[in-house]
Design a protein around this motif. Structure first.
Motif, PDB file in Angstrom:
ATOM      1  N   ARG A 171       6.461 -13.930   6.007  1.00 43.79           N
ATOM      2  CA  ARG A 171       7.881 -13.679   6.257  1.00 43.79           C
ATOM      3  C   ARG A 171       8.459 -12.775   5.152  1.00 43.79           C
ATOM      4  N   ALA A 172       8.127 -13.095   3.911  1.00 48.11           N
ATOM      5  CA  ALA A 172       8.616 -12.287   2.782  1.00 48.11           C
ATOM      6  C   ALA A 172       8.031 -10.876   2.851  1.00 48.11           C
ATOM      7  N   TRP A 173       6.757 -10.813   3.211  1.00 47.92           N
ATOM      8  CA  TRP A 173       6.077  -9.519   3.349  1.00 47.92           C
ATOM      9  C   TRP A 173       6.780  -8.661   4.391  1.00 47.92           C
ATOM     10  N   ALA A 174       6.999  -9.235   5.582  1.00 47.78           N
ATOM     11  CA  ALA A 174       7.607  -8.478   6.683  1.00 47.78           C
ATOM     12  C   ALA A 174       8.988  -7.965   6.264  1.00 47.78           C
ATOM     13  N   ARG A 175       9.762  -8.811   5.593  1.00 44.85           N
ATOM     14  CA  ARG A 175      11.110  -8.431   5.154  1.00 44.85           C
ATOM     15  C   ARG A 175      11.041  -7.296   4.120  1.00 44.85           C
ATOM     16  N   ASP A 176      10.218  -7.461   3.082  1.00 44.04           N
ATOM     17  CA  ASP A 176      10.148  -6.464   2.002  1.00 44.04           C
ATOM     18  C   ASP A 176       9.543  -5.142   2.467  1.00 44.04           C
ATOM     19  N   PHE A 177       8.504  -5.242   3.310  1.00 39.91           N
ATOM     20  CA  PHE A 177       7.879  -4.011   3.798  1.00 39.91           C
ATOM     21  C   PHE A 177       8.832  -3.252   4.715  1.00 39.91           C
ATOM     22  N   GLN A 178       9.531  -3.976   5.584  1.00 42.18           N
ATOM     23  CA  GLN A 178      10.445  -3.299   6.500  1.00 42.18           C
ATOM     24  C   GLN A 178      11.542  -2.561   5.722  1.00 42.18           C
ATOM     25  N   ARG A 179      12.100  -3.251   4.732  1.00 40.58           N
ATOM     26  CA  ARG A 179      13.168  -2.639   3.933  1.00 40.58           C
ATOM     27  C   ARG A 179      12.650  -1.418   3.175  1.00 40.58           C
ATOM     28  N   SER A 180      11.472  -1.551   2.563  1.00 38.18           N
ATOM     29  CA  SER A 180      10.897  -0.433   1.804  1.00 38.18           C
ATOM     30  C   SER A 180      10.519   0.722   2.720  1.00 38.18           C
ATOM     31  N   PHE A 181       9.978   0.374   3.900  1.00 37.02           N
ATOM     32  CA  PHE A 181       9.588   1.402   4.867  1.00 37.02           C
ATOM     33  C   PHE A 181      10.822   2.177   5.340  1.00 37.02           C
ATOM     34  N   ASP A 182      11.882   1.452   5.705  1.00 40.37           N
ATOM     35  CA  ASP A 182      13.104   2.120   6.187  1.00 40.37           C
ATOM     36  C   ASP A 182      13.677   3.054   5.116  1.00 40.37           C
ATOM     37  N   ALA A 183      13.687   2.583   3.872  1.00 40.04           N
ATOM     38  CA  ALA A 183      14.218   3.412   2.783  1.00 40.04           C
ATOM     39  C   ALA A 183      13.319   4.633   2.554  1.00 40.04           C
ATOM     40  N   PHE A 184      11.999   4.420   2.659  1.00 39.64           N
ATOM     41  CA  PHE A 184      11.057   5.518   2.469  1.00 39.64           C
ATOM     42  C   PHE A 184      11.237   6.584   3.558  1.00 39.64           C
TER      43      PHE A 184
END
Ligand SMILES: [Zn+2]
Length: 248
Positions: A171-184
């Motif tokens: 759950r933490a992974w999905a949240r952090d990766f999604q946020r980082s991916f969107d910003a990237f």
């Protein structure tokens, strides 16, 4: 089908691999032994098929096995499940793609690739690109790691940039990766010149695979640009052997 223990890798062969591959040389003794066992298992379970005139000797096969097993140091041998063949091209290879769109029209095109991982099919690599990664181990590229990240990602049946993990972590992974991916993606779309390969902006699964390459070849850069992602990857893969902090 795989009865019995895999034939062990000889000391001579293994030290030649450590001489050649800084990722192996810089592991501590414990992790180096673990990689050796995983590589032996890889050679036992996977058929390595060179194509298009390429020849691969035993050392080259062991090199491929060691590189492919790097992402499994902490994850373990489950990462080898679900597929059986590594196909190796001498160089970048062309694949023919086709897709039928909603209107029923067939589109076809050619892609030039240096690696490919089918969900339950073979892993495909370009030998020239594997050698280029070895020649510049801190350049941010490692095609074997990239394709293995796709294999780990696909283990839960969906190629979406999230590997199978314990629930809270996932759950933490999905949240952090999604946020980082969107910003990237926003930074790439904004025309910013980033030190991370913009191919990572293609899709969440490519973002995971590309960042995995940086974990193993340029971990300090990854930490600087994408700190949340870097922290998850340290947890998934263990400390990068290319991390300066691990060399003291
Ligand atoms: Zn990819």
């Amino acid at each position: 089908m795989f009865a019995g223990a895999p034939p062990p890798i000889s000391d001579t062969d293994w030290s030649a691999i450590a001489d050649r591959l800084p990722w192996v040389r810089r592991l501590d003794a414990d992790r180096r032994d673990r990689l050796r066992a995983l590589a032996a298992l890889f050679l036992h379970r996977k058929s390595i098929t060179p194509v298009a005139g390429l020849q691969l000797d035993a050392r080259a096969r062991l090199t491929l096995a060691a590189l492919c097993c790097l992402p499994l140091l902490e994850f373990g041998e489950e990462g080898l499940h679900g597929w059986s063949q590594l196909i190796v091209y001498p160089d970048a290879f062309r694949v023919n793609r086709s897709h039928v769109d909603a209107a029923g029209v067939m589109h076809e095109w050619d892609d030039e690739l240096i690696g490919e991982a089918w969900e339950s099919g073979p892993l495909v690599l370009s030998w020239a690109d594997v050698e280029a990664d070895i020649a510049e181990p801190d350049a941010g590229f490692c095609v074997a790691v990239h394709e293995m990240a796709h294999k780990i990602d696909a283990l839960d049946g969906v190629l979406d940039g999230t590997p199978p993990l314990p629930r809270d972590w996932q759950r933490a992974w999905a949240r952090d990766f999604q946020r980082s991916f969107d910003a990237f993606v926003a930074r790439v779309d904004g025309g910013e010149d980033l030190p991370i390969d913009p191919y990572a902006a293609e899709a969440p699964e490519e973002f995971f695979a590309v960042c995995s390459e940086y974990h193993f070849s340029a971990p300090a850069l990854l930490r600087e640009v994408l700190p949340d992602v870097a922290a998850h990857l340290v947890r998934l893969y263990g400390t990068s052997p290319m991390d300066a902090a691990s060399q003291v």
